[in-house]
Design a protein around this motif. Structure first.
Motif, PDB file in Angstrom:
ATOM      1  N   THR A  63      -2.602   2.055 -13.081  1.00  0.00           N
ATOM      2  CA  THR A  63      -1.691   2.355 -11.952  1.00  0.00           C
ATOM      3  C   THR A  63      -0.228   1.816 -12.640  1.00  0.00           C
ATOM      4  O   THR A  63      -0.406   1.224 -13.678  1.00  0.00           O
ATOM      5  CB  THR A  63      -1.719   1.642 -10.567  1.00  0.00           C
ATOM      6  OG1 THR A  63      -1.542   0.167 -10.926  1.00  0.00           O
ATOM      7  CG2 THR A  63      -2.898   1.888  -9.947  1.00  0.00           C
ATOM      8  N   PRO A 121      -1.475   1.447  -0.259  1.00  0.00           N
ATOM      9  CA  PRO A 121      -2.641   0.915  -1.114  1.00  0.00           C
ATOM     10  C   PRO A 121      -4.002   1.388  -0.522  1.00  0.00           C
ATOM     11  O   PRO A 121      -5.012   0.962  -1.092  1.00  0.00           O
ATOM     12  CB  PRO A 121      -2.496  -0.850  -0.481  1.00  0.00           C
ATOM     13  CG  PRO A 121      -1.515  -0.488   0.741  1.00  0.00           C
ATOM     14  CD  PRO A 121      -0.546   0.578   0.304  1.00  0.00           C
ATOM     15  N   ILE A 132       9.243  -2.980  -6.173  1.00  0.00           N
ATOM     16  CA  ILE A 132       8.457  -1.997  -6.497  1.00  0.00           C
ATOM     17  C   ILE A 132       8.062  -1.036  -5.182  1.00  0.00           C
ATOM     18  O   ILE A 132       7.683  -1.344  -4.199  1.00  0.00           O
ATOM     19  CB  ILE A 132       6.945  -2.341  -7.160  1.00  0.00           C
ATOM     20  CG1 ILE A 132       7.077  -3.167  -8.204  1.00  0.00           C
ATOM     21  CG2 ILE A 132       6.154  -1.093  -7.514  1.00  0.00           C
ATOM     22  CD1 ILE A 132       5.962  -3.871  -8.626  1.00  0.00           C
ATOM     23  N   ASN A 171       5.530   1.574  -4.024  1.00  0.00           N
ATOM     24  CA  ASN A 171       4.276   1.669  -4.447  1.00  0.00           C
ATOM     25  C   ASN A 171       3.643   2.926  -3.859  1.00  0.00           C
ATOM     26  O   ASN A 171       4.017   3.307  -2.571  1.00  0.00           O
ATOM     27  CB  ASN A 171       3.362   0.590  -4.026  1.00  0.00           C
ATOM     28  CG  ASN A 171       3.547  -0.526  -4.941  1.00  0.00           C
ATOM     29  OD1 ASN A 171       3.601  -0.475  -6.131  1.00  0.00           O
ATOM     30  ND2 ASN A 171       4.022  -1.825  -4.269  1.00  0.00           N
ATOM     31  N   ASN A 172       2.422   3.515  -4.205  1.00  0.00           N
ATOM     32  CA  ASN A 172       1.698   4.159  -3.544  1.00  0.00           C
ATOM     33  C   ASN A 172       1.102   3.530  -2.420  1.00  0.00           C
ATOM     34  O   ASN A 172       1.158   2.074  -2.321  1.00  0.00           O
ATOM     35  CB  ASN A 172       0.420   4.896  -4.045  1.00  0.00           C
ATOM     36  CG  ASN A 172       0.942   5.904  -5.324  1.00  0.00           C
ATOM     37  OD1 ASN A 172       1.817   6.468  -4.995  1.00  0.00           O
ATOM     38  ND2 ASN A 172       0.098   5.995  -6.356  1.00  0.00           N
TER      39      ASN A 172
END
Length: 1022
Positions: A669, A578, A573, A575-576
């Motif tokens: 999300t 964290p 994935i 991701n943004n």
């Protein structure tokens, strides 16, 4: 008279012999004794005043009554009178044999001006709270690249930890103890009155990792004019909740009126590893990973094993710093420009750090000087390659330290990679398949790590004098940072931590903070009264960690060693980040300071904040006040002559601290990438909405005394403080079946109390020699009074494979828990049926990481053009923990384990399961039981107490001569940092942090060993 005699001689009027006789008598008649009395502004005798003949070494000091006597004085001599706290006076003797002088107090010394919150300058005697100011010159004495590290030992009440990762690494500075369980307890950094972003990157843990640095490295130490430390919330309340943990306020250099001047500084500093563990090189293995021969097998031992490969692995680090500052201006406009460059090669091979800084400031007066427009820009570019990490995985130090002693290290050094024909690529050459170990040179050369930071800090300010005594200031600032973190681990390395085709950990994000405020200030003197008032509004919008991260971990890349997004497997994935955060805070603040006859002062302040992180709770608006008072007793009463200043002060405040972003009503999300078709999903929040959340509340009180004695030759500043933090933000497991996993509550009470003491003195000062000394001491006591009353076993923190940093009711912040030996009621260690020591069923507290007393002793000396500075740092109490030592013992590579084998056994007070006493045990059995991870860690807890020579500087100032000198001033100095310890019990430097997070301070898990630095520093002014 000599001239007349010579003219007469030329006319033949006087015999030559008579001329010589008269001339000699005239010269001797000039030499005489001059006496007199030195008095102060009250016409009382002033003792200890230095009386010297200008341009010579002849001199004396006034006695206890102010009287002096000086011999061999001539008509043309000039006497120089100097004393601490008074203006220097120079008087010609002429024909006098008696010369009295009245000294004039030095107003600049008595009326000290300091920088306070919002960058406002105030008289120190009017302050109702503790503050300490340190000049930029003092910070730069030892050529530190990190200005926070340079504060160590020079200011009271600040506990500083510096990452062991070298130049550009992060720091941790805590004022008056830890206050927040989930948030930060670190001080706020402010540049010229405006808060700066100091986001910290990722930090190492037991399993590995690399220090991500922090925002402070963007500051060029050469640009710092001074630093003010506002230690309590009382001093920093105008900054709102950001200043709840105190403020380190940086004032930068500005342009000055006058012709163009140039300051150039260059330093070259060498760094050497000084704190390696004690290793053994005489016991080998039986073909495995451990340098042990188990009980019952022939011992493998030799005096011919390689002995220097660990020391030779590290190189001599070098740091070259060059900076230039240019300033100039006229009555209307002034300009300051600087450039600095740092080029550093760390002690770890392949580790480099490069930084370039540009700084520009200007100020222009307009409208008959009623309006001033000023602006400033800081540009910083940093690139760090292969910054040293810590922990077990992908760390060259594990393989280096644990290497089996009977093997040939040079073979693995020269052939760290071997070509694998089956995969058509290089593969690591290493004898061990353990997840903890890699070939150190494979790590250095095949697992590159890159971190870069591109930073812009820009501000503009307009000041307008509306009418006399009334001024309006408006400021705006943008702080922008572009961060890249790129770590690549080649295929063919350790298969436990790296995928078969390699691992790529990539993050790219930006931090952006926009800040603006408007402040109306009024100053007025009304007879015996003085009034200073200000009111203002502020707006701040922060968007942090705005970007993306991806890490395939042990999920294999599609093709080996191709580190691109296109090569990521479909089920990894993107991701943004964290830690993404998007917040807005608005504030309104006011401050009123009243003075009476310049000896009584009252200070009132208040601020109201509106925080977006508390939206929907009804608590997003919160107010907090402070009140303080001070009295200058020495100006109110006729005190003994020895007391030059006596001031008392007290202040009381309440501040708040909002919660992190996205906690009140968490957002959903986007889920994983799904299958090959790319169909993903939505991840619903698993936290119960917290719509009645309140901000954390911090109440603080402080009481202080300031005094100066013997005409300011001796100074004392003492503060006692206490405070309590409540409404902590705590998480709990949600009830089963609720559909959630966690929920939050406001609870808890943390108390901090302590003292701060600063003693300053100038024992000697003459025209040619001076010695100033300062001692800073502080103590903080932290107590976790309560967390959750209904859940007395609630705690924050947990086990970290053998040790834990735990916070729970009745304890203190950073209490250390470890597994001890299992013992019977008589205190004997219980052995199992195989004769192996057993560990206790639960972990036990063994101390607290935080020191009980901080101490710093600074000495500055000058003699003519020579100067020297000596700093001794001491931290007393507290504990430190080393899992490194546990591994060295377990693997049999520590000198301690070898000495035990030399002796044949380890003494022990133990008992068998049947109750038989045991007084000795085989070394292999003992160290195999306690070493490694998650075993009996009791022997690896050490005292944190240490005293060191933190800084030593000695140099020479060159004074320019002539009407057109090449330079105005120049100096050369030898600098040294962390040269040696006067006292230390721990086998590593407990102040060199493996991590600057809350829970890993004073802990060593294969962190970089401590270093000492020494070099040369050159300065020129044109």
């Amino acid at each position: 008279m000599k001239e007349k005699l010579l003219r007469a001689l030329g006319k033949g009027m006087i015999p030559l012999v008579l001329v010589l006789l008269l001339t000699s008598l005239s010269v001797f008649a000039q030499d005489r004794t001059v006496t007199g009395k030195v008095t102060d502004e009250k016409d009382q005798g002033l003792p200890g005043v230095s009386v010297t003949v200008k341009g010579s070494t002849r001199g004396t000091n006034a006695d206890a009554e102010g009287n002096y006597s000086l011999t061999a004085v001539k008509d043309g001599d000039v006497l120089v009178f100097s004393s601490i706290g008074y203006l220097k006076q120079e008087l010609s003797v002429g024909s006098r044999s008696s010369l009295d002088v009245k000294m004039v107090p030095d107003a600049a010394n008595l009326e000290e001006v300091v920088v306070t919150a919002l960058g406002i300058q105030r008289d120190k005697k009017a302050l109702t709270y503790a503050t300490q100011q340190i000049g930029g010159k003092e910070l730069r004495q030892a050529a530190n690249t990190n200005f926070v590290d340079a504060l160590n030992g020079k200011a009271a009440g600040i506990d500083i930890k510096v990452s062991s990762s070298g130049a550009g690494g992060s720091t941790r500075a805590v004022l008056r103890g830890n206050k927040s369980l989930q948030g930060s307890s670190e001080a706020l950094y402010v540049i010229d009155g405006i808060p700066m972003v100091n986001n910290k990157g990722a930090q190492p843990g037991s399993y590995g990792g690399t220090d991500g640095g922090d925002g402070l490295s963007a500051i060029n130490p050469a640009d710092i004019e001074s630093i003010s430390i506002l230690r309590g919330a009382n001093a920093s309340i105008l900054y709102g909740s950001q200043g709840a943990n105190g403020v380190i306020l940086i004032t930068t250099k500005k342009g000055k009126e006058g012709k163009l001047s140039v300051d150039f500084n260059s330093s070259a500093v060498l760094e050497k590893v000084s704190g390696l563990p004690k290793f053994q090189y005489r016991y080998g293995t039986v073909g495995g990973d451990y340098s042990w021969t188990p009980v019952g097998t022939p011992e493998v031992k030799s005096d011919n094993y390689q002995k220097d490969y660990i020391e030779d692995f590290f190189r001599t680090g070098t740091t070259f710093t060059n900076s230039v500052g240019i300033t100039g201006g006229n009555a209307k406009t002034s300009v300051y420009f600087s450039y600095a460059n740092i080029s550093s090669n760390g002690v770890m091979p392949t580790n480099t750090y490069r930084k370039n800084n540009f700084s520009f400031r200007q100020s222009t007066k307009m409208l008959n000087d009623k309006m001033t427009i000023s602006s400033g820009v800081i540009l910083s570019s940093e690139v760090s390659k292969n910054r040293p990490g810590a922990g077990y995985y992908n760390n060259p130090l594990t393989g280096l330290y644990l290497f089996a002693r009977d093997r040939d290290f040079n073979n693995y050094k020269d052939n760290y990679a071997v070509f694998n024909e089956a995969r058509n690529m290089d593969k690591m050459n290493w004898y061990s398949t353990e997840e903890k170990q890699n070939n150190p040179y494979w790590e250095l050369n095949k697992d590159p790590k890159l971190q870069s930071y591109k930073r812009l800090i820009a501000n503009v300010k307009l000041s307008y004098d509306i009418v006399e005594n009334l001024r309006f200031d408006v400021r705006a600032n943008i702080d922008y940072n572009n961060v890249l973190d790129d770590k690549r681990y080649a295929a063919g390395g350790n298969s436990v931590s790296v995928s078969p085709n390699g691992t790529w950990a990539y993050a790219k994000y930006t931090d952006q903070s926009i800040y603006t405020d408007g402040i109306l200030t009024y100053n007025k003197s009304l007879g015996d009264f003085s009034l200073t008032a200000l009111a203002g509004l502020s707006y701040q919008k922060n968007k942090y960690f705005d970007g993306m991260t991806v890490n395939n971990g042990t999920v294999s890349l599609q093709y080996p060693n191709v580190f691109t997004f296109a090569n990521m497997p479909y089920n990894v994935i993107f991701n943004n980040h964290p830690d993404y955060s998007n917040t807005i805070k608005q504030g309104a603040f006011a401050n009123l300071s009243l003075g009476y006859k310049d000896f009584l002062f009252l200070d009132l302040a208040g601020r109201n904040d509106w925080a977006s992180t508390l939206a929907l709770t009804g608590n997003q608006s919160y107010f907090y006040p402070s009140i303080g008072g001070s009295a200058v007793i020495s100006q109110m009463l006729d005190l003994p002559k020895a007391i030059s200043l006596l001031k008392v002060r007290a202040s009381f405040s309440q501040t708040a601290n909002e919660v992190p972003y996205n906690r009140v009503l968490p957002l959903s999300t986007i889920g994983g990438a799904g299958g090959p078709s790319g169909i993903g999903g939505i991840n619903r929040p698993t936290q119960v909405p917290f719509t009645n959340l309140k901000p954390e509340k911090i109440v603080a009180n402080e009481y202080g005394l300031e005094s100066k004695f013997f005409h300011n030759k001796l100074g004392l500043d003492f503060t006692y403080y206490s405070g309590a933090s409540t409404n902590q933000f705590l998480s709990l497991a949600a009830p089963s079946g609720s559909g959630y996993t966690t929920y939050y509550v406001n609870a808890g009470r943390i108390e901090n109390s302590g003292f701060e003491l600063t003693l300053t003195a100038e024992p000697f000062r003459t025209d040619h020699f001076s010695w100033t000394t300062a001692i800073n001491a502080s103590q903080n006591k932290n107590k976790i009074v309560e967390l959750i009353a209904s859940n007395p076993n609630y705690q924050v923190g947990g086990d970290n494979e053998g040790f834990a940093s735990i916070i729970k009711a009745g304890g203190s912040f950073n209490d250390v828990y470890i597994y001890k030996f299992a013992r019977n009621d008589a205190g004997q260690i219980i052995l199992d049926k195989n004769g192996v020591p057993t560990k206790a069923a639960t972990q036990t507290i063994v101390g607290n990481v935080n020191p009980k007393l901080l101490l710093g002793w600074t000495n500055n000396l000058t003699y003519r053009n020579f100067f020297a500075s000596v700093l001794v740092n001491g931290k007393f109490g507290g504990v430190a923990f080393s899992k490194t030592e546990a591994f060295l013992d377990s693997y049999g590579v520590s000198e301690r384990s070898a000495e035990a084998r030399d002796a044949g056994s380890v003494p022990i007070n133990a008992v068998t399961p049947e109750g038989a006493a045991v007084t000795s045990i085989a070394p292999y059995t003992y160290y195999s039981a306690i070493g490694d991870r998650n075993k009996i860690m009791e022997p690896y807890v050490y005292s944190r107490t240490n005293v060191r020579l933190g800084q030593f500087v000695i140099g020479y100032n060159f004074k320019s001569k002539g009407t057109n000198p090449v330079f105005k001033d120049a100096s050369i100095s030898f600098v040294g940092r962390n040269l040696f310890f006067f006292y230390k019990k721990a086998p590593f430097d407990p102040e060199q942090a493996m991590s600057t997070n809350n829970s890993m301070t004073s802990t060593d898990v294969f962190g970089l060993p401590s270093t000492r630095s020494y070099g040369l520093n050159l300065k020129f002014s044109f």
